[in-house]
Scaffold this motif. Structure first.
Motif, short mmCIF file in Angstrom:
data_model
loop_
_atom_site.label_atom_id
_atom_site.label_comp_id
_atom_site.label_asym_id
_atom_site.label_seq_id
_atom_site.Cartn_x
_atom_site.Cartn_y
_atom_site.Cartn_z
N MET A 20 -27.90 72.80 -7.15
CA MET A 20 -28.94 73.56 -7.82
C MET A 20 -29.31 74.76 -6.96
O MET A 20 -28.91 74.86 -5.83
N THR A 21 -30.13 75.58 -7.54
CA THR A 21 -30.60 76.73 -6.78
C THR A 21 -32.08 76.52 -6.44
O THR A 21 -32.83 76.03 -7.26
N ASP A 22 -32.45 76.85 -5.21
CA ASP A 22 -33.85 76.71 -4.82
C ASP A 22 -34.54 78.06 -4.76
O ASP A 22 -35.62 78.20 -4.22
N GLN A 23 -33.88 79.06 -5.34
CA GLN A 23 -34.48 80.39 -5.36
C GLN A 23 -34.23 81.05 -6.72
O GLN A 23 -33.31 80.68 -7.43
N ILE A 24 -35.06 82.02 -7.03
CA ILE A 24 -34.87 82.78 -8.26
C ILE A 24 -33.72 83.76 -8.03
O ILE A 24 -33.70 84.49 -7.05
N ILE A 25 -32.77 83.74 -8.93
CA ILE A 25 -31.63 84.64 -8.84
C ILE A 25 -31.70 85.60 -10.01
O ILE A 25 -31.90 85.17 -11.16
N ASP A 26 -31.52 86.87 -9.73
CA ASP A 26 -31.49 87.87 -10.79
C ASP A 26 -30.16 87.75 -11.53
O ASP A 26 -29.10 87.98 -10.94
N VAL A 37 -33.22 73.63 -12.97
CA VAL A 37 -31.92 73.07 -13.36
C VAL A 37 -31.34 73.89 -14.52
O VAL A 37 -30.15 74.22 -14.53
N ALA A 38 -32.18 74.21 -15.49
CA ALA A 38 -31.71 75.03 -16.61
C ALA A 38 -31.20 76.38 -16.10
O ALA A 38 -30.17 76.88 -16.57
N GLY A 39 -31.90 76.96 -15.13
CA GLY A 39 -31.45 78.22 -14.54
C GLY A 39 -30.10 78.08 -13.88
O GLY A 39 -29.23 78.94 -14.02
N ALA A 40 -29.89 76.98 -13.15
CA ALA A 40 -28.61 76.74 -12.49
C ALA A 40 -27.49 76.55 -13.50
O ALA A 40 -26.38 77.07 -13.32
N VAL A 41 -27.77 75.82 -14.57
CA VAL A 41 -26.77 75.63 -15.62
C VAL A 41 -26.42 76.98 -16.25
O VAL A 41 -25.24 77.29 -16.48
N CYS A 42 -27.42 77.78 -16.52
CA CYS A 42 -27.22 79.09 -17.12
C CYS A 42 -26.33 79.97 -16.23
O CYS A 42 -25.37 80.59 -16.71
N VAL A 84 -21.04 82.54 -14.96
CA VAL A 84 -19.97 82.78 -13.99
C VAL A 84 -18.64 82.23 -14.50
O VAL A 84 -17.63 82.94 -14.51
N ILE A 85 -18.63 80.99 -14.93
CA ILE A 85 -17.36 80.37 -15.33
C ILE A 85 -16.84 80.98 -16.64
O ILE A 85 -15.64 81.26 -16.75
N HIS A 86 -17.71 81.22 -17.60
CA HIS A 86 -17.22 81.84 -18.84
C HIS A 86 -16.86 83.31 -18.62
O HIS A 86 -16.04 83.86 -19.36
N GLY A 87 -17.44 83.94 -17.59
CA GLY A 87 -16.99 85.28 -17.22
C GLY A 87 -15.54 85.22 -16.74
O GLY A 87 -14.73 86.09 -17.08
N TYR A 97 -21.12 77.73 -7.71
CA TYR A 97 -20.34 76.82 -6.87
C TYR A 97 -21.21 75.66 -6.39
O TYR A 97 -20.79 74.49 -6.46
N ASP A 98 -22.40 75.95 -5.91
CA ASP A 98 -23.30 74.89 -5.43
C ASP A 98 -23.64 73.91 -6.54
O ASP A 98 -23.67 72.69 -6.32
N PHE A 99 -23.89 74.42 -7.74
CA PHE A 99 -24.20 73.57 -8.89
C PHE A 99 -23.00 72.67 -9.23
O PHE A 99 -23.15 71.46 -9.42
N LEU A 100 -21.82 73.27 -9.28
CA LEU A 100 -20.62 72.50 -9.62
C LEU A 100 -20.28 71.47 -8.54
O LEU A 100 -19.88 70.35 -8.86
N LEU A 101 -20.45 71.84 -7.29
CA LEU A 101 -20.18 70.92 -6.20
C LEU A 101 -21.12 69.72 -6.27
O LEU A 101 -20.71 68.58 -6.10
#
Length: 195
Positions: free
Chosen positions: A1-7, A115-120, A125-128, A150-154
Motif C-alpha cells: 500500500m501507499t502511506d502517502q498521497i501520490i499525485d 487502499v482504494a488509492g493504491a488499487v487505482c 500503471v499496469i494498464h498503461g 510495485y509495492d501494492f503488487l508485492l
C-alpha cells in the motif's frame, strides 16, 4: 500500500498520451489481457477512471458498485474526448487528502481510502503498460506511481484471494527493471509483444 498521497496527474497524462495515439484501425488489436482487444482495454480505462474518481469523492453509486468483471467493457463514439476528461477528473479527485482517508467503495468492494488509492494507481500503471505494449509504444510510467504499484503488487503476491484480481505471478529476475518486476507480479509476461 501507499502511506502517502501520490499525485496521479503525471501517470494519467502518460495514459492520455498513449490513448491519443491509438488509430481507429487498431482498435481490434490484441492486448496483453487475453480477454480484451484494444477497444475493450480503452473502455476499461474509461470505466475505472470514472469509478475511482467517484470512489475518491466518496460519491458511491452505480460506478463504484459495478464489479470490473461484470462485462467486457467497450468504448463509445466519444471515447477520445471522454477518456482524457475522465483521467483529468480522476487525478484531481485524488489530490484531495480526504480521498485517502475513511472508507469508500470500488468494484463493489468497500475499502479504506488509502487502499482504494493504491488499487487505482496499480490499475493506471499496469494498464498503461498493457496499452503501450498493445500499440507498440515506449512506456515510461510516472516513477512515484510505478513504485506504489510495485509495492501494492508485492504486498498482494502471497494473498490467497489474488486470483480473483490477477493471474499467477510470472517469475522475473530480481535484477530486472522495476516495471518488469511489477508487470510480472501482476500476472503478465514482461516479454509480451504485439504480433
Amino acid at each position: 500500500m501507499t502511506d502517502q498521497i501520490i499525485d496521479l496527474g503525471p501517470q494519467t497524462r502518460v495514459l492520455a498520451g498513449l490513448a491519443d495515439r491509438v488509430s481507429d484501425e487498431r482498435l481490434t488489436d490484441p492486448t496483453p489481457c487475453p480477454e480484451m482487444r484494444l477497444r475493450n482495454l480503452l473502455g476499461h480505462l474509461l470505466g475505472l477512471s470514472v469509478a475511482f474518481r467517484d470512489a475518491a469523492r466518496k460519491d458511491l453509486g452505480p460506478m463504484t458498485d459495478t464489479s470490473p468483471t461484470a462485462a467486457v467493457p467497450d468504448i463509445g463514439v466519444g471515447w477520445r474526448e471522454e477518456l482524457p476528461k475522465a483521467l483529468d477528473e480522476l487525478a484531481e479527485a485524488w489530490r484531495d487528502p480526504d480521498a485517502w482517508t475513511g472508507m469508500t467503495r470500488a468494484g463493489g468492494v468497500d475499502l479504506p481510502g488509502a487502499v482504494a488509492g493504491a488499487v487505482c494507481i496499480d490499475e493506471l500503471v499496469i494498464h498503461g503498460w498493457d496499452l503501450a505494449r498493445a500499440t507498440g509504444r515506449t512506456y515510461e510510467p510516472d516513477p512515484a506511481a510505478l513504485k506504489a504499484s510495485y509495492d501494492f503488487l508485492l504486498a498482494s503476491a502471497d494473498d490467497p484471494g489474488r486470483g480473483a484480481i490477477f493471474g499467477p505471478v510470472v517469475p522475473v529476475p530480481e535484477d530486472a527493471p522495476l516495471l518488469d518486476r511489477a508487470v510480472g507480479l501482476s500476472g503478465r509476461d514482461p516479454g509480451w509483444v504485439r504480433l
